[in-house]
Design a protein around this motif. Structure first.
Motif, mmCIF file in Angstrom:
data_model
loop_
_atom_site.group_PDB
_atom_site.id
_atom_site.type_symbol
_atom_site.label_atom_id
_atom_site.label_comp_id
_atom_site.label_asym_id
_atom_site.label_seq_id
_atom_site.Cartn_x
_atom_site.Cartn_y
_atom_site.Cartn_z
ATOM 1 N N GLU A 78 0.824 -1.205 0.000
ATOM 2 C CA GLU A 78 0.000 0.000 0.000
ATOM 3 C C GLU A 78 0.859 1.257 0.000
ATOM 4 O OE1 GLU A 78 -3.488 2.224 2.632
ATOM 5 O OE2 GLU A 78 -2.715 0.279 3.272
ATOM 6 N N VAL A 79 1.908 1.264 0.809
ATOM 7 C CA VAL A 79 2.786 2.430 0.868
ATOM 8 C C VAL A 79 3.416 2.694 -0.497
ATOM 9 C CG1 VAL A 79 4.947 3.327 1.827
ATOM 10 C CG2 VAL A 79 3.265 2.239 3.329
ATOM 11 N N LEU A 80 3.985 1.667 -1.090
ATOM 12 C CA LEU A 80 4.689 1.853 -2.362
ATOM 13 C C LEU A 80 3.728 2.187 -3.496
ATOM 14 C CD1 LEU A 80 7.331 -1.018 -2.180
ATOM 15 C CD2 LEU A 80 7.595 1.386 -1.560
ATOM 16 N N MET A 88 4.918 10.871 -5.137
ATOM 17 C CA MET A 88 5.704 11.305 -3.995
ATOM 18 C C MET A 88 7.197 11.152 -4.280
ATOM 19 S SD MET A 88 3.471 12.275 -1.651
ATOM 20 C CE MET A 88 2.692 13.045 -3.090
ATOM 21 N N SER A 89 8.004 11.990 -3.661
ATOM 22 C CA SER A 89 9.452 11.885 -3.804
ATOM 23 C C SER A 89 10.119 11.346 -2.543
ATOM 24 C CB SER A 89 10.058 13.241 -4.173
ATOM 25 O OG SER A 89 9.685 14.239 -3.243
ATOM 26 N N PHE A 108 13.216 1.966 -2.024
ATOM 27 C CA PHE A 108 12.504 2.598 -3.130
ATOM 28 C C PHE A 108 12.415 4.117 -3.002
ATOM 29 C CE2 PHE A 108 10.993 -1.736 -2.865
ATOM 30 C CZ PHE A 108 10.941 -2.142 -4.189
ATOM 31 N N TYR A 109 12.342 4.625 -1.770
ATOM 32 C CA TYR A 109 12.178 6.054 -1.529
ATOM 33 C C TYR A 109 13.058 6.501 -0.365
ATOM 34 C CZ TYR A 109 7.901 5.965 -4.346
ATOM 35 O OH TYR A 109 7.004 5.822 -5.375
ATOM 36 N N PRO A 110 13.534 7.754 -0.385
ATOM 37 C CA PRO A 110 14.085 8.311 0.853
ATOM 38 C C PRO A 110 13.009 8.274 1.933
ATOM 39 C CG PRO A 110 14.565 9.739 -1.019
ATOM 40 C CD PRO A 110 13.583 8.712 -1.505
ATOM 41 N N VAL A 130 22.529 4.835 8.016
ATOM 42 C CA VAL A 130 21.717 4.427 6.852
ATOM 43 C C VAL A 130 21.415 5.680 6.032
ATOM 44 C CG1 VAL A 130 19.616 3.296 6.081
ATOM 45 C CG2 VAL A 130 20.725 2.546 8.197
ATOM 46 N N PRO A 131 22.044 5.853 4.874
ATOM 47 C CA PRO A 131 21.929 7.116 4.136
ATOM 48 C C PRO A 131 20.553 7.372 3.546
ATOM 49 C CG PRO A 131 23.167 5.512 2.852
ATOM 50 C CD PRO A 131 22.975 4.918 4.209
ATOM 51 N N THR A 132 19.717 6.349 3.415
ATOM 52 C CA THR A 132 18.390 6.548 2.829
ATOM 53 C C THR A 132 17.316 6.820 3.872
ATOM 54 O OG1 THR A 132 18.155 4.135 2.808
ATOM 55 C CG2 THR A 132 18.821 5.210 0.745
#
Length: 214
Positions: A78-80, A88-89, A108-110, A130-132
């Motif tokens: 659902e989120v993705l 969304m970015s 998949f997303y920041p 964790v860079p993301t």
């Protein structure tokens, strides 16, 4: 983390206007100088927005403003799916989620991982490398309009974290000076009524942030 607010950095905190529910409010906030807009997809929220409206708002402001999808205890699919449909970015995650889940979304997303003050310390250290994933510190009742006790967070507030919780034009300068957040996030204090922004309050909030030195 891949920076969810791609504007050229300002000398003070960046600004996220959350709870956006219309194209009009999105455009007004972007024109006033917001770096990011939040769109809430949690069904329990008074500021719930459909993916279709969020998509239209996202397209209306363009890529220079980050569009953050806000979720609470919702499944990965659902989120993705929603984040993609709404253009969304970045994704903001609330709730008692597993680290595995957060990392899956971050593939998949920041991600803005929201923690309450009581969760800081060991929980914050999990994401330090964790860079993301970027941390956001929010009140126990997000969107409730109750400010946090910033002085009590001075020693535990993570470097580079975002700050939410009862922020408005009259108190955001104090929060920035005490905690030096990377970004400040406001919702309820900028509304004419739940889900509808007051343009004057939005402009005043942005002006107060821009005028504040950390």
């Amino acid at each position: 983390m891949a920076d969810p607010t791609p504007h050229t950095p300002h000398p003070t905190a960046r600004i996220k206007i959350c709870g956006t529910t219309s194209v009009e409010d999105a455009v007004q906030a972007a024109q006033a100088g917001a770096d990011a807009l939040g769109f809430i997809f949690a069904p329990i929220s008074k500021r719930l927005v459909s993916p279709q409206v969020a998509r239209a708002a996202s397209l209306s402001v363009g890529p220079a403003v980050s569009r953050v999808g806000v979720f609470l205890d919702q499944g990965l699919d659902e989120v993705l799916r929603t984040a993609e449909a709404a253009r969304m970015s970045a994704v903001q995650l609330h709730g008692p989620l597993s680290d595995i889940f957060v990392r899956a979304v971050a593939d998949f997303y920041p991600v803005l991982r929201v923690l309450r003050p009581a969760d800081l310390g060991a929980r914050a250290e999990v994401w330090a490398s964790v860079p993301t994933v970027t941390l956001m510190v929010d009140a126990p009742q997000p969107g409730g309009g109750v400010p946090l006790d910033w002085e009590s967070l001075r020693e535990t507030f993570p470097a580079g974290a975002w700050l939410a919780g009862g922020l408005g034009p009259w108190n955001v300068a104090g929060a920035i000076r005490v905690l030096q957040p990377a970004c400040v996030d406001a919702v309820s204090q900028l509304e004419a009524r739940p889900g509808v922004k007051d343009p004057a309050k939005v402009a005043a909030f942005i002006g107060a942030v821009r005028a504040t030195s950390p």
